[in-house]
Write a protein that holds these residues in place. Sequence first.
Motif: not given
Lengths: 231, 241
Positions: A75-76, A89-90, A94-96, A163-171
Amino acid sequence: MATELYWMDIFENFDFLLKGLGITMKLSLISIIGSLFFGIFLGIIRYSKFFLISWLAVAYIEIVRSVPLILFIVFIHFGLMPYIFGGAVSFFASSCVAFIIFTSAYIAEIIRSGLNSVENTHIDAAKSLGFSASQRLTFIILPLAVSRMAPALVSQFISLIKDTSLASTIGLIELTRSGEIIYERTHHVFEILLFIAFVYFLICFGLSKLCRIYEMKPYMQVEAEKALVIN
Amino acid sequence: MIRFENVSKSYKGLNVLKNINVNIEKGETIALIGQSGCGKSTFLKCINGLVPVCKGKIFVDDIEVTAKNADLNTIRSEVGIVFQQYNLFPHLNVLKNIILAPIKVKKIHENEARIQALCLLEKVGLLDKIDKYPDQLSGGQAQRVAIARSLAMQPKVMLFDEPTSALDPQMKQEVLDTIKELATDGMTMIVVTHEMNFAREVADRVIFLSRGQIIEEGTAEKIFDNPQSNITREFLMKYIK
């Protein structure tokens, strides 16, 4: 059926994996620091007796805790950021933001329960010596609370790192995503994922061990020093 | 020094203090006696504003503690209180427990505060415990550190809330001796206590409190040897054998 293991995949792509690990570490570190600051702020607001802002903090915490993290990240990045900045945005930024928003809600609850755990007797003693409300918080309540919150904070940070591994979902090409990229090419899933799991384990277990040392109360350290001298 | 004017306090419909009027002079040592739950602790905690009163006024050195705009932090810095459970800060060593408030509240220079702390620790006989943590002290030692911590603020008044109730007999004496010494130095003090012999020895005046009311007050001789009220007599029977 594959009977042979292809460990060479790891060494051949070592630089690539290392780069992914770097991103994971950077993302974790920024998110930990950011969520710690924001979480402490929220926690103190939640602890305060000002009804309106305390209620706002409650609302924030409850909403964030009731929404899945992956939804936040997506969403973010694809919803909120383009809406605010008018363009993409990069992945990293967004992940941060997503991790800080998400984790700070949990940190706030840990902070609040830690603050609440400080006995009234200590607060009364501090009041009686003439400390102002902010001095009581700075010199008495927070230091006592922090030593009690440490275990819960560390386990929250360990969750965050994983959980940072979930950032892989947005690329975002962090550690997990770099592994995926490699096994999508070589199809040796077992070796790569085992290696990545081991790296996550090392980081999280290391952090947990490191904090054991800090969990010791000051007087325990004095005792430990004594034991060293005797031995 | 301390003046109660028609002070009443109730918790959830329970009257803890009923229309208290007392005037305590500078340099006086008061022993406050009475059964558990009679309002002794509340009496003390009203003086430094830890417990707000419902009715009436309390003055410390002619400054009204109960006023809406009272500067409680300043008043509290001038009124020392020693609790039953010592309430030392567990994360600070003995020295830091003592010097933190003088440095942060009274803005005294750290070196000066250290020198003062050393003098106070010598006075209570604990100079060798300076870098210990509260958990490493015995009850009697912890209570004497707590007294030193309060004295470091150079208070005008010292309040003691059953300072020896949590201690075993031999530790009691060391704390009582410290308080006795303060009385000789001319400190204004209110001591809530169950130690009747101590009260008789040290107090200029004894106040007997029952169910939130002052039943009797007067010199130790008058209260202990010649109590006027039946309630006082009954109470004393239980404590003096």
